[in-house]
Design a protein around this motif. Structure first.
Motif, short mmCIF file in Angstrom:
data_model
loop_
_atom_site.label_atom_id
_atom_site.label_comp_id
_atom_site.label_asym_id
_atom_site.label_seq_id
_atom_site.Cartn_x
_atom_site.Cartn_y
_atom_site.Cartn_z
N ARG A 24 -106.44 46.30 32.82
CA ARG A 24 -106.39 47.13 31.61
C ARG A 24 -106.10 48.56 32.02
NH1 ARG A 24 -111.18 46.52 27.57
NH2 ARG A 24 -109.74 47.79 26.38
N ARG A 25 -105.18 49.16 31.31
CA ARG A 25 -104.86 50.56 31.56
C ARG A 25 -104.19 51.12 30.31
NH1 ARG A 25 -101.58 47.61 35.06
NH2 ARG A 25 -99.46 47.42 34.34
N SER A 45 -113.90 45.18 30.75
CA SER A 45 -113.62 46.60 30.95
C SER A 45 -112.47 46.83 31.94
CB SER A 45 -114.87 47.33 31.44
OG SER A 45 -115.30 46.79 32.68
N HIS A 46 -112.29 45.93 32.90
CA HIS A 46 -111.28 46.12 33.92
C HIS A 46 -110.02 45.27 33.72
CE1 HIS A 46 -113.11 42.39 35.23
NE2 HIS A 46 -112.13 42.23 36.09
N ALA A 47 -110.09 44.21 32.90
CA ALA A 47 -108.95 43.30 32.80
C ALA A 47 -108.95 42.53 31.48
CB ALA A 47 -108.96 42.32 33.96
N LEU A 48 -107.77 42.06 31.12
CA LEU A 48 -107.57 41.15 29.99
C LEU A 48 -107.27 39.78 30.59
CD1 LEU A 48 -105.37 41.67 26.91
CD2 LEU A 48 -104.92 39.74 28.38
N PHE A 49 -107.90 38.73 30.06
CA PHE A 49 -107.66 37.38 30.54
C PHE A 49 -107.15 36.51 29.39
CE2 PHE A 49 -110.72 39.11 33.49
CZ PHE A 49 -110.17 38.75 34.70
N TRP A 50 -106.04 35.82 29.67
CA TRP A 50 -105.38 34.97 28.70
C TRP A 50 -105.38 33.55 29.25
CZ3 TRP A 50 -103.35 36.37 23.99
CH2 TRP A 50 -102.59 35.42 23.33
N GLY A 105 -101.68 29.16 23.74
CA GLY A 105 -102.51 30.07 24.49
C GLY A 105 -103.30 30.98 23.58
N GLN A 106 -104.29 31.62 24.15
CA GLN A 106 -105.11 32.56 23.38
C GLN A 106 -105.84 33.51 24.32
OE1 GLN A 106 -107.77 29.96 21.25
NE2 GLN A 106 -109.35 30.15 22.79
N LEU A 107 -106.32 34.60 23.74
CA LEU A 107 -107.10 35.55 24.49
C LEU A 107 -108.39 34.88 24.93
CD1 LEU A 107 -107.45 38.53 25.39
CD2 LEU A 107 -108.64 38.90 23.22
N LEU A 108 -108.67 34.93 26.21
CA LEU A 108 -109.89 34.34 26.74
C LEU A 108 -111.01 35.37 26.75
CD1 LEU A 108 -111.29 31.94 28.14
CD2 LEU A 108 -110.39 32.80 30.30
N LYS A 114 -110.45 39.25 42.02
CA LYS A 114 -110.55 40.65 42.41
C LYS A 114 -109.25 41.41 42.17
CE LYS A 114 -114.72 40.23 44.01
NZ LYS A 114 -115.73 40.21 42.98
N ALA A 115 -108.13 40.78 42.51
CA ALA A 115 -106.83 41.45 42.38
C ALA A 115 -106.23 41.15 41.00
CB ALA A 115 -105.89 40.97 43.47
N GLN A 116 -105.60 42.14 40.42
CA GLN A 116 -104.89 41.96 39.16
C GLN A 116 -103.47 42.42 39.36
OE1 GLN A 116 -106.25 40.29 36.87
NE2 GLN A 116 -108.36 40.41 37.57
#
Length: 138
Positions: free
Chosen positions: A71-72, A118-123, A111-114, A32-34
């Motif tokens: 993401r912003r 719309s709300h976040a990027l996960f690596w 590592g790589q982009l997971l 929930k938190a980023q």
């Protein structure tokens, strides 16, 4: 079996968001938190060496560190790299560390982009270590 508790303790001694355990990669992406950092136990590849009285088994567990950032839109020319700032300290802290119960130091496999939601990027960063399975372990 590999315990991730010492990993969490080591990583939580670093600055930044607290590292938590996740059951799988999907659960790690539901933070929930980023920003967020989640550890997930990955595959457990096993190799064996035949011996005269059986086999000796080498386990090479993969541990995934999933880092999420919100993401912003940032103004042009902004040099702050939030993702690199969150990934760097854990990678440096884990590389060449030997966790309890393991026989070799941790290796960072990259590592790589997971996912890009719309709300976040996960690596995801992948780490491995090795240990020999002992018959008296359950």
């Amino acid at each position: 079996m590999l315990s991730l508790t010492p990993w969490v303790e080591r990583l939580n001694a670093l600055p930044g968001p607290a590292v938590q355990l996740a059951a799988d990669v999907e659960a790690a992406q539901n933070a929930k938190a980023q920003p967020s950092r989640m550890l997930v136990l990955g595959r457990d590849p096993v190799e064996h060496q035949d011996m005269s009285n059986g086999a000796k088994h080498k386990v090479t567990p993969q541990v995934l560190l999933v880092t999420g950032i919100a993401r912003r839109n940032l103004p042009m020319g902004n040099t702050d790299d939030e993702l690199a700032g969150l990934r760097g300290p854990p990678i440096g802290s884990l590389m060449n560390w030997i966790p309890p119960g393991c026989d070799s130091a941790i290796k960072w496999k990259g590592g790589q982009l997971l996912s890009l939601k719309s709300h976040a990027l996960f690596w995801v960063d992948v780490f491995t270590t090795e240990y020999w399975w002992k018959e008296n372990e359950t």
